[in-house]
Structures are given as C-alpha cells and as structure tokens.
Design a protein around this motif. Sequence first.
Motif, short mmCIF file in Angstrom:
data_model
loop_
_atom_site.label_atom_id
_atom_site.label_comp_id
_atom_site.label_asym_id
_atom_site.label_seq_id
_atom_site.Cartn_x
_atom_site.Cartn_y
_atom_site.Cartn_z
N ARG A 107 10.00 -4.79 -0.80
CA ARG A 107 8.97 -3.97 -0.60
C ARG A 107 9.81 -2.14 0.68
N THR A 108 9.77 -2.68 1.95
CA THR A 108 10.11 -1.68 2.83
C THR A 108 11.55 -1.72 3.54
N ASP A 133 18.73 -11.69 2.22
CA ASP A 133 17.52 -11.77 2.12
C ASP A 133 17.97 -13.41 1.51
N TYR A 160 1.17 -1.00 0.50
CA TYR A 160 0.08 -0.34 -0.37
C TYR A 160 1.42 0.81 0.36
P1 NAI Z 1 8.22 -8.13 0.99
O1 NAI Z 1 7.59 -9.13 0.94
O2 NAI Z 1 7.78 -6.53 0.22
O3 NAI Z 1 9.48 -8.22 1.80
C1 NAI Z 1 10.01 -9.57 2.88
C2 NAI Z 1 11.54 -9.60 2.50
O4 NAI Z 1 11.56 -10.66 3.52
C3 NAI Z 1 11.23 -10.28 1.14
O5 NAI Z 1 11.81 -9.80 0.49
C4 NAI Z 1 11.44 -11.93 1.38
O6 NAI Z 1 12.45 -12.96 0.60
C5 NAI Z 1 11.73 -11.63 2.82
N1 NAI Z 1 12.29 -12.48 3.75
C6 NAI Z 1 11.15 -13.56 4.27
N2 NAI Z 1 12.08 -14.93 5.02
C7 NAI Z 1 13.23 -14.53 5.58
C8 NAI Z 1 14.27 -14.44 6.28
N3 NAI Z 1 13.96 -16.23 6.52
N4 NAI Z 1 15.07 -13.58 6.68
C9 NAI Z 1 15.88 -12.94 5.38
N5 NAI Z 1 14.95 -12.13 4.55
C10 NAI Z 1 13.37 -13.17 4.43
O7 NAI Z 1 6.89 -7.63 2.38
P2 NAI Z 1 7.26 -6.05 3.11
O8 NAI Z 1 6.25 -5.32 1.56
O9 NAI Z 1 8.50 -5.09 2.98
O10 NAI Z 1 6.63 -6.08 4.27
C11 NAI Z 1 7.59 -6.35 5.52
C12 NAI Z 1 7.14 -7.00 6.57
O11 NAI Z 1 6.70 -6.44 7.64
C13 NAI Z 1 4.89 -7.62 6.38
O12 NAI Z 1 5.39 -9.17 6.41
C14 NAI Z 1 4.49 -6.71 7.67
O13 NAI Z 1 4.53 -8.13 8.70
C15 NAI Z 1 5.26 -6.37 8.22
N6 NAI Z 1 5.40 -4.56 7.54
C16 NAI Z 1 5.09 -4.19 9.16
C17 NAI Z 1 3.92 -3.17 9.42
C18 NAI Z 1 3.68 -1.98 10.23
O14 NAI Z 1 2.58 -0.75 10.00
N7 NAI Z 1 4.85 -2.15 11.43
C19 NAI Z 1 2.96 -2.35 7.59
C20 NAI Z 1 3.58 -3.50 6.51
C21 NAI Z 1 4.72 -4.39 6.73
#
Ligand code: NAI
Length: 335
Positions: free
Chosen positions: A154-155, A174, A100
């Motif tokens: 992404r983040t 990653d 988002y």
């Molecule tokens: P994303 O899916 O774009 O990136 C997550 C990355 O983590 C991917 O590149 C994936 O390969 C990697 N990953 C998975 N398992 C791993 C591991 N064991 N070791 C290292 N890397 C690993 O997700 P995005 O958008 O960056 O969000 C990440 C997390 O942040 C979400 O899953 C959610 O839980 C959390 N989040 C928290 C928010 C908040 O308000 N605090 C808001 C949005 C997301």
Amino acid sequence: MRVAFFSTKPYDRRFFTAANEQHGFELKFFEPRLTPETMALAQGFDAVCVFVNDQLDADILEQLKEAGIKTIALRCAGFNNVDLKAAEEAGLQVVRVPAYSPYAVAEHTVGLMLTLNRRIHRAYNRVREANFALDGLLGFDFHGKTVGVIGTGRTGALTAKIMHGFGCDLLGSDMRENPDCLELGMKYMPVDDLLAKADVVTLHCPLTPETEHLINEERVQKMKPGVMLINTSRGRVVDTKAVIEGLKSGQIGSVGMDVYEEEADYFFEDLSNNVIADDVLARLLTFPNVLVTGHQAFFTREAMQAIADTTLNNLQEIEKTGKCDNAVSYSGLKK
Ligand code: NAI
C-alpha cells in the motif's frame, strides 16, 4: 468489553473516545508502555490495545493470559513487536489495523525526499537568521531520476505513484508484483539490482526475519554513490551503523528516516532536557544531510480516525462473532 490502552498520548484518547461513541466500550487509557512492570494494569480487562513500541514477547503474553486478557488489539499496521507463535499458544487473538491511511505514510515519505533534496530544513533555519545565501542548498530535479521502492504494497505503491507524477522512473523489489505499480511502468528486480540503479531508495517492507538489516554494510556499497535513502517502514530494516559509515564516506548522499532501530527508548517523548545516551542516534542527528522524524508518518487526522474506528470495529467483531477479518496469527501467516 473492557479495554486497557497502553502507550497513550492525549491525541490517542481524543480520537478513541470520539470513535467509542458508536460502541460504548469501557476504555481505560494508560500512559506507560506495556512492560513486565506495568502489566498489572491490565488485570481485569478483556483486551489490551497497544502501539508500535510495546514489546509483546512470550513472557508478557503468558502473563496477559493469566490476567484474563483474551485479545491484543494493535492500533498500527506492523505486528513485528508481537510474538505471534506465543500468542497463539496462549490462546490470545491478535488484531491489527492493516490499512488506515497509506496516503499519510506515502506523503510523509515524499516530504522527507523533497526536504532533504532542497535542504528545506536548513533553509528554514538560515533565513530566520537573515542568512539568504544559497551555498550548500543545491538540489537536483527529481524529474528523470530513478526511484527504487522496496516493498510495493500500500504505502510503497502510493509513494511510487507520487514519484511517477514527478516524472521519475520506477524500480521495485517485492515477491509480489503490484499491478498498480506495473501500470506506472515500474520494473521489478532483485534488491541488489535495484540498489545499483536507483538514485533514491525508499523502504516500505514490513520488518520480518528476512528484512531485518536488509540495508547492511554490503548493500550500502552496492548503492549508487550519492544515493538518497528513505526509511518510513521499520527501524531495524536498516543497519544504522552501516548507514552512518556510508554517510561518512559519501557513498550515501542523504538519509531520511521516520523510524530508528532503537526508537522505543526515545520516540514519542519530549526528551529535549535529557542527554541522549544512544551514540548512534546522537551521531545521526549531527549530519546536515540526515533528516530524522519521530515515527510521525502515520500521524494525520484521517489516519488517526481510521485507526480508532478500525481498532474498535475489530474488537466489536471479536465480541460478536469471536473472529475478526483483521486478525493476524502465526498459523495464518504460515499458510
Ligand atoms: P503492505 O503489507 O501493504 O506492503 C508491504 C509489502 O512489502 C508487501 O507487498 C510485501 O510483499 C512486501 N515485502 C515483504 N517482505 C519483503 C521483502 N523481503 N522484500 C521486498 N518486499 C517485501 O504494508 P504497508 O501498509 O505498505 O506498510 C509497510 C510497512 O510500513 C508496515 O509493515 C509498517 O512496518 C510500516 N509502517 C510505518 C508507518 C509509519 O508511521 N512510519 C505507518 C504504517 C506502516
């Protein structure tokens, strides 16, 4: 389509009601979380829309199916709170909002870093009491420091980009190397190597069985003494008790967290008149070098609009085609 929303606040109603002008769904907003006790509210609806702390385990999913629910719409990115296997077995479709505003999360992450480093949270309180002394407010230059990003999706990638702008060296961990991060000069390595080298460690991986307590007692010891640890991903990626021990010994220099292992009982509510029964959370809040925010990293106007638009578009897609690009399923993840 009739959609029952759980765990809603006035801001959810505002953004979803505005976004629904294009769809004309029947939306009903309930304040309580979705639990076995509140489940009955979902009776007669086609879909439920839930948030990060609604626990959709096998029992609840089975009951939702019996109540006539066909779709679970997560108005968040993470889906660790849904038993996807049970959802699939119950024939329930799960959709989410994969992206988002990663900017919202990355900017909040950096906000925590800057605040902790320069003790802005403490300076704010001091000057309000006419205390203009600088003792205890000494920070460091981010320029030239090494930032380790665990999870470079992404983040994580956007956080890396901002920190690159500050002149930091970037390390990443990653299983998939992100070309945008490689372009910034990020060096990828296993988590333990990253922890040994990084001055700042920031967590951006999803909560999975592999990442649960990724930062544990052993790993705290592997970190650089005085490290800054930031978690804006999911609470359970960190073993909070291990972090508290690290803070007490000085191994960890500062901690910024927007998420907490047991946040479901506390976050998103005003509990300022209550006693906090959770001793771990209460202890965390006593450290001058710990900054906790209540899962607000996502909370910007742009993100709320995008969450509402994408969620309702997901439901529209399901209604029209029976499928959705933002569906997440147990068998899909296994592929
Ligand atoms: P994303 O899916 O774009 O990136 C997550 C990355 O983590 C991917 O590149 C994936 O390969 C990697 N990953 C998975 N398992 C791993 C591991 N064991 N070791 C290292 N890397 C690993 O997700 P995005 O958008 O960056 O969000 C990440 C997390 O942040 C979400 O899953 C959610 O839980 C959390 N989040 C928290 C928010 C908040 O308000 N605090 C808001 C949005 C997301």
